[in-house]
Write a protein that holds these residues in place. Structure first.
Motif, mmCIF file in Angstrom:
data_model
loop_
_atom_site.group_PDB
_atom_site.id
_atom_site.type_symbol
_atom_site.label_atom_id
_atom_site.label_comp_id
_atom_site.label_asym_id
_atom_site.label_seq_id
_atom_site.Cartn_x
_atom_site.Cartn_y
_atom_site.Cartn_z
ATOM 1 N N PHE A 41 0.834 -1.202 0.000
ATOM 2 C CA PHE A 41 0.000 0.000 0.000
ATOM 3 C C PHE A 41 0.870 1.255 0.000
ATOM 4 O O PHE A 41 0.638 2.185 -0.778
ATOM 5 N N SER A 42 1.873 1.293 0.848
ATOM 6 C CA SER A 42 2.748 2.462 0.937
ATOM 7 C C SER A 42 3.427 2.745 -0.396
ATOM 8 O O SER A 42 3.519 3.893 -0.835
ATOM 9 N N SER A 43 3.877 1.696 -1.042
ATOM 10 C CA SER A 43 4.521 1.847 -2.344
ATOM 11 C C SER A 43 3.535 2.337 -3.399
ATOM 12 O O SER A 43 3.825 3.260 -4.167
ATOM 13 N N ALA A 44 2.363 1.714 -3.452
ATOM 14 C CA ALA A 44 1.364 2.071 -4.465
ATOM 15 C C ALA A 44 0.830 3.481 -4.279
ATOM 16 O O ALA A 44 0.452 4.138 -5.244
ATOM 17 N N SER A 45 0.803 3.957 -3.051
ATOM 18 C CA SER A 45 0.233 5.280 -2.782
ATOM 19 C C SER A 45 1.288 6.371 -2.622
ATOM 20 O O SER A 45 0.973 7.480 -2.216
#
Length: 155
Positions: free
Chosen positions: A20-24
């Motif tokens: 999630f952190s990477s995608a956002s």
């Protein structure tokens, strides 16, 4: 890259949190929608329907410019329709069972994600469960990552 906590959150697998952190992390509409979806799915006061809606919007934000860039007022339904009718023009990075890089696995995932079960006013309408919404958010994270990595492209 760690994200700033906005309050209490439900426990999430560290790998899922990292995805999630990477995608956002990019500063764009898809990231903003993912952040809202994540917050509504995993916060102390979740809202399953809103989480699912924002998950769909995040996917729309990355797929519409790729699949139906000239379509006015596009929605995920337009993306799905275009991929169904012109699937042979598209390929997915994974070769799949037929070793043909078919877009069908992506279509199946989009079919699971869209639509939110309480989107339309009909007799089948129902509020999604929190578990369903959380799964939809995880799918959205994956589709956003795939799209940004050019895993879905023209042949």
């Amino acid at each position: 890259m760690a994200t700033k906590e906005q309050g209490l959150q439900r426990r999430v697998d560290p790998t899922a949190q990292e995805n999630f952190s990477s995608a956002s992390s990019p500063a764009d509409l898809a990231s903003e929608e993912l952040k809202q979806a994540w917050d509504r799915a995993f916060s102390r006061d979740p809202d399953a329907s809103d989480a699912w809606d924002h998950a769909i919007k995040a996917v729309e934000a990355v797929l519409i410019p790729v699949i139906v860039p000239k379509q006015e007022k596009s929605q995920l339904g337009h993306v799905v329709g275009s991929l169904k009718s012109q699937g042979e023009r598209w390929q997915f990075v994974l070769p799949g069972v037929g070793m043909d890089n078919s877009i069908q696995p992506v279509l199946q995932i989009l079919g699971i994600l869209w639509p939110n079960p309480d989107r339309h006013a009909n007799e089948g309408r129902r509020k999604p469960t929190l578990a369903e919404a959380q799964a939809a958010v995880h799918l959205a994270v994956t589709v956003v990552q795939w799209t940004r990595a050019d895993a879905i492209e023209l042949r």
